[in-house]
Design a protein around this motif. Sequence first.
Motif, mmCIF file in Angstrom:
data_model
loop_
_atom_site.group_PDB
_atom_site.id
_atom_site.type_symbol
_atom_site.label_atom_id
_atom_site.label_comp_id
_atom_site.label_asym_id
_atom_site.label_seq_id
_atom_site.Cartn_x
_atom_site.Cartn_y
_atom_site.Cartn_z
ATOM 1 N N VAL A 14 0.855 -1.187 0.000
ATOM 2 C CA VAL A 14 0.000 0.000 0.000
ATOM 3 C C VAL A 14 0.889 1.234 0.000
ATOM 4 N N VAL A 15 0.513 2.227 -0.800
ATOM 5 C CA VAL A 15 1.146 3.539 -0.750
ATOM 6 C C VAL A 15 0.036 4.544 -0.457
ATOM 7 N N LYS A 16 0.291 5.399 0.526
ATOM 8 C CA LYS A 16 -0.684 6.430 0.900
ATOM 9 C C LYS A 16 -0.105 7.787 0.522
ATOM 10 N N HIS A 17 -0.898 8.547 -0.223
ATOM 11 C CA HIS A 17 -0.528 9.913 -0.579
ATOM 12 C C HIS A 17 -1.707 10.801 -0.219
ATOM 13 N N GLY A 18 -1.504 11.666 0.741
ATOM 14 C CA GLY A 18 -2.628 12.455 1.232
ATOM 15 C C GLY A 18 -3.657 11.526 1.841
ATOM 16 N N ASP A 19 -4.875 11.637 1.383
ATOM 17 C CA ASP A 19 -5.957 10.779 1.876
ATOM 18 C C ASP A 19 -6.344 9.705 0.865
ATOM 19 N N VAL A 20 -5.379 9.281 0.044
ATOM 20 C CA VAL A 20 -5.650 8.260 -0.970
ATOM 21 C C VAL A 20 -4.713 7.073 -0.764
ATOM 22 N N LEU A 21 -5.293 5.873 -0.817
ATOM 23 C CA LEU A 21 -4.536 4.622 -0.723
ATOM 24 C C LEU A 21 -4.451 3.987 -2.099
ATOM 25 N N TYR A 22 -3.254 3.553 -2.454
ATOM 26 C CA TYR A 22 -3.013 2.835 -3.696
ATOM 27 C C TYR A 22 -2.580 1.424 -3.319
ATOM 28 N N LEU A 23 -3.395 0.441 -3.629
ATOM 29 C CA LEU A 23 -3.074 -0.947 -3.304
ATOM 30 C C LEU A 23 -2.343 -1.597 -4.473
ATOM 31 N N CYS A 24 -1.385 -2.456 -4.131
ATOM 32 C CA CYS A 24 -0.749 -3.247 -5.185
ATOM 33 C C CYS A 24 -1.777 -4.261 -5.692
ATOM 34 N N GLY A 25 -1.494 -4.855 -6.820
ATOM 35 C CA GLY A 25 -2.399 -5.846 -7.383
ATOM 36 C C GLY A 25 -2.614 -7.006 -6.430
ATOM 37 N N GLN A 26 -3.859 -7.400 -6.272
ATOM 38 C CA GLN A 26 -4.223 -8.505 -5.394
ATOM 39 C C GLN A 26 -4.684 -9.690 -6.231
ATOM 40 N N VAL A 27 -4.174 -10.852 -5.882
ATOM 41 C CA VAL A 27 -4.591 -12.093 -6.508
ATOM 42 C C VAL A 27 -5.140 -12.994 -5.416
ATOM 43 N N GLY A 28 -5.781 -14.072 -5.814
ATOM 44 C CA GLY A 28 -6.367 -14.969 -4.829
ATOM 45 C C GLY A 28 -6.083 -16.424 -5.133
ATOM 46 N N ASP A 29 -6.356 -17.241 -4.144
ATOM 47 C CA ASP A 29 -6.215 -18.687 -4.285
ATOM 48 C C ASP A 29 -7.539 -19.288 -4.750
ATOM 49 N N GLY A 30 -7.455 -20.432 -5.368
ATOM 50 C CA GLY A 30 -8.649 -21.153 -5.789
ATOM 51 C C GLY A 30 -8.481 -21.709 -7.185
ATOM 52 N N GLU A 31 -9.345 -22.647 -7.502
ATOM 53 C CA GLU A 31 -9.292 -23.308 -8.809
ATOM 54 C C GLU A 31 -10.050 -22.535 -9.882
ATOM 55 N N THR A 32 -11.135 -21.870 -9.490
ATOM 56 C CA THR A 32 -11.986 -21.197 -10.473
ATOM 57 C C THR A 32 -11.782 -19.685 -10.412
ATOM 58 N N VAL A 33 -12.244 -19.008 -11.441
ATOM 59 C CA VAL A 33 -12.201 -17.544 -11.458
ATOM 60 C C VAL A 33 -13.014 -16.989 -10.284
ATOM 61 N N ALA A 34 -14.172 -17.572 -10.025
ATOM 62 C CA ALA A 34 -15.003 -17.106 -8.911
ATOM 63 C C ALA A 34 -14.275 -17.264 -7.581
ATOM 64 N N ASP A 35 -13.644 -18.420 -7.362
ATOM 65 C CA ASP A 35 -12.898 -18.639 -6.114
ATOM 66 C C ASP A 35 -11.765 -17.634 -5.974
#
Length: 114
Positions: A14-35
């Motif tokens: 996360v990078v915070k500039h002023g009152d804005v948060l910029y999150l790095c790309g998030q990925v997830g676990d699971g076999e399907t796109v929905a998971d």
Amino acid sequence: MIERMETGQRMSKVVKHGDVLYLCGQVGDGETVADQTRDCLSRVDALLEKYGSSRSHMLQAIVWLADMSDFEEMNSVWDNWAPQGHAPARACGEAKLASPSLKVEVIVTAAVAG
């Protein structure tokens, strides 16, 4: 002022500039796109909460899919997760992700809750 949180050699989660948060790309676990989408959005929730925001304060979201044919499946999860009346500006595209097992990645920018 720029603050960097959970910073390593390559990136900050996360990078915070002023009152804005910029999150790095998030990925997830699971076999399907929905998971994977559910898991990665839960990671977004956790980071937003940890650093003083929430999904209702999202400003922008960028969604990368390994295959655009998974658009509807990802959206079925996204639509249940995004808060009614607080949808961010959003883009969705297809990209070769960092690992062949990854099907979705989400990048979020959000305002700090005031």
